[in-house]
Design an enzyme around this catalytic site. Structure first.
Site, short mmCIF file in Angstrom:
data_model
loop_
_atom_site.label_atom_id
_atom_site.label_comp_id
_atom_site.label_asym_id
_atom_site.label_seq_id
_atom_site.Cartn_x
_atom_site.Cartn_y
_atom_site.Cartn_z
N ASP A 31 -14.34 0.51 4.83
CA ASP A 31 -12.97 0.73 5.33
C ASP A 31 -12.94 0.40 6.83
O ASP A 31 -13.86 0.74 7.57
CB ASP A 31 -12.55 2.18 5.09
CG ASP A 31 -11.06 2.39 5.25
OD1 ASP A 31 -10.38 2.65 4.25
OD2 ASP A 31 -10.56 2.27 6.40
N ILE A 32 -11.89 -0.27 7.24
CA ILE A 32 -11.77 -0.71 8.64
C ILE A 32 -11.56 0.47 9.59
O ILE A 32 -11.86 0.39 10.78
CB ILE A 32 -10.62 -1.74 8.77
CG1 ILE A 32 -10.82 -2.66 9.95
CG2 ILE A 32 -9.25 -1.09 8.80
CD1 ILE A 32 -9.88 -3.86 9.96
N ASN A 88 -5.31 7.24 -3.87
CA ASN A 88 -3.94 7.58 -3.47
C ASN A 88 -2.96 6.74 -4.29
O ASN A 88 -3.22 5.57 -4.55
CB ASN A 88 -3.74 7.29 -1.98
CG ASN A 88 -4.63 8.15 -1.10
OD1 ASN A 88 -4.89 9.30 -1.43
ND2 ASN A 88 -5.09 7.61 0.01
N HIS A 101 -7.18 1.07 -5.20
CA HIS A 101 -8.49 1.19 -4.55
C HIS A 101 -8.99 2.62 -4.64
O HIS A 101 -8.22 3.57 -4.60
CB HIS A 101 -8.44 0.74 -3.08
CG HIS A 101 -7.35 1.38 -2.27
ND1 HIS A 101 -6.03 0.98 -2.34
CD2 HIS A 101 -7.37 2.41 -1.39
CE1 HIS A 101 -5.29 1.71 -1.52
NE2 HIS A 101 -6.08 2.60 -0.94
N HIS A 103 -11.32 5.29 -2.62
CA HIS A 103 -12.02 5.60 -1.37
C HIS A 103 -13.29 6.36 -1.76
O HIS A 103 -13.20 7.39 -2.45
CB HIS A 103 -11.20 6.54 -0.48
CG HIS A 103 -9.91 5.98 0.04
ND1 HIS A 103 -9.77 5.51 1.32
CD2 HIS A 103 -8.70 5.83 -0.55
CE1 HIS A 103 -8.51 5.10 1.50
NE2 HIS A 103 -7.84 5.29 0.39
P1 AMP Z 1 -4.49 3.97 1.38
O1 AMP Z 1 -3.87 4.78 2.48
O2 AMP Z 1 -5.03 4.80 0.25
O3 AMP Z 1 -3.58 2.87 0.90
O4 AMP Z 1 -5.77 3.30 2.01
C1 AMP Z 1 -5.79 2.03 2.56
C2 AMP Z 1 -7.08 1.93 3.34
O5 AMP Z 1 -7.30 0.55 3.63
C3 AMP Z 1 -7.06 2.65 4.68
O6 AMP Z 1 -8.11 3.62 4.71
C4 AMP Z 1 -7.26 1.56 5.71
O7 AMP Z 1 -8.06 1.95 6.80
C5 AMP Z 1 -7.94 0.46 4.87
N1 AMP Z 1 -7.77 -0.91 5.36
C6 AMP Z 1 -6.63 -1.51 5.75
N2 AMP Z 1 -6.87 -2.80 6.11
C7 AMP Z 1 -8.20 -3.01 5.93
C8 AMP Z 1 -9.07 -4.11 6.14
N3 AMP Z 1 -8.63 -5.30 6.59
N4 AMP Z 1 -10.39 -3.95 5.86
C9 AMP Z 1 -10.86 -2.77 5.40
N5 AMP Z 1 -10.09 -1.70 5.17
C10 AMP Z 1 -8.78 -1.80 5.44
#
Ligand code: AMP
Length: 113
Positions: A31-32, A88, A101, A103
């Site tokens: 995760d970024i 989520n 996705h 987590h």
């Molecule tokens: P959600 O809030 O469940 O939709 O989680 C989306 C997740 O994607 C968040 O934890 C973000 O930090 C992660 N995210 C968004 N863009 C990227 C990216 N380019 N690379 C890795 N993780 C990302």
């Protein structure tokens, strides 16, 4: 860029990311914006919007995502200390990226709800 494209570009390596694991069906990457020392996202390579779109027909992909989550937890050596998986779904569930996705979070004591 529409936000499902972010994950599509990670799968096809158009966006740089730390891919932890990839096979024909799923991709796992860091995760970024990590919420814990280990914070990995596990996604299907074929687009599914969210958990609402899981049916009896495509259920196998979700089992594979969960199975690989526990395998990755072991590879990252957090299987004994413990970890959490979260999915989520939609607005109230806090889903920001409209691409299914998991987590996988661990590496520290996580707060209870
Ligand atoms: P959600 O809030 O469940 O939709 O989680 C989306 C997740 O994607 C968040 O934890 C973000 O930090 C992660 N995210 C968004 N863009 C990227 C990216 N380019 N690379 C890795 N993780 C990302």
């Amino acid at each position: 860029m529409n936000n499902k494209k972010i994950f599509e570009n990670i799968i096809n390596k158009k966006t740089p990311s730390k891919i932890i694991y990839q096979d024909k069906k799923i991709t796992a990457f860091n995760d970024i914006s990590p919420k814990a020392p280990i914070h990995i996202l596990i996604i299907p390579n074929k687009f599914i919007k969210n958990l609402n779109k899981i049916t009896k027909k495509n259920l196998k992909i979700l089992s594979h995502m969960i199975y690989m989550s526990k395998k990755i937890a072991k590879k990252k050596k957090i299987n004994k200390s413990g970890y959490r998986i979260i999915i989520n779904c939609n607005k109230d569930g806090g889903q920001k990226i409209k691409y299914l996705h998991i987590h996988l979070i661990g590496g520290k004591k996580l707060k209870n709800f």
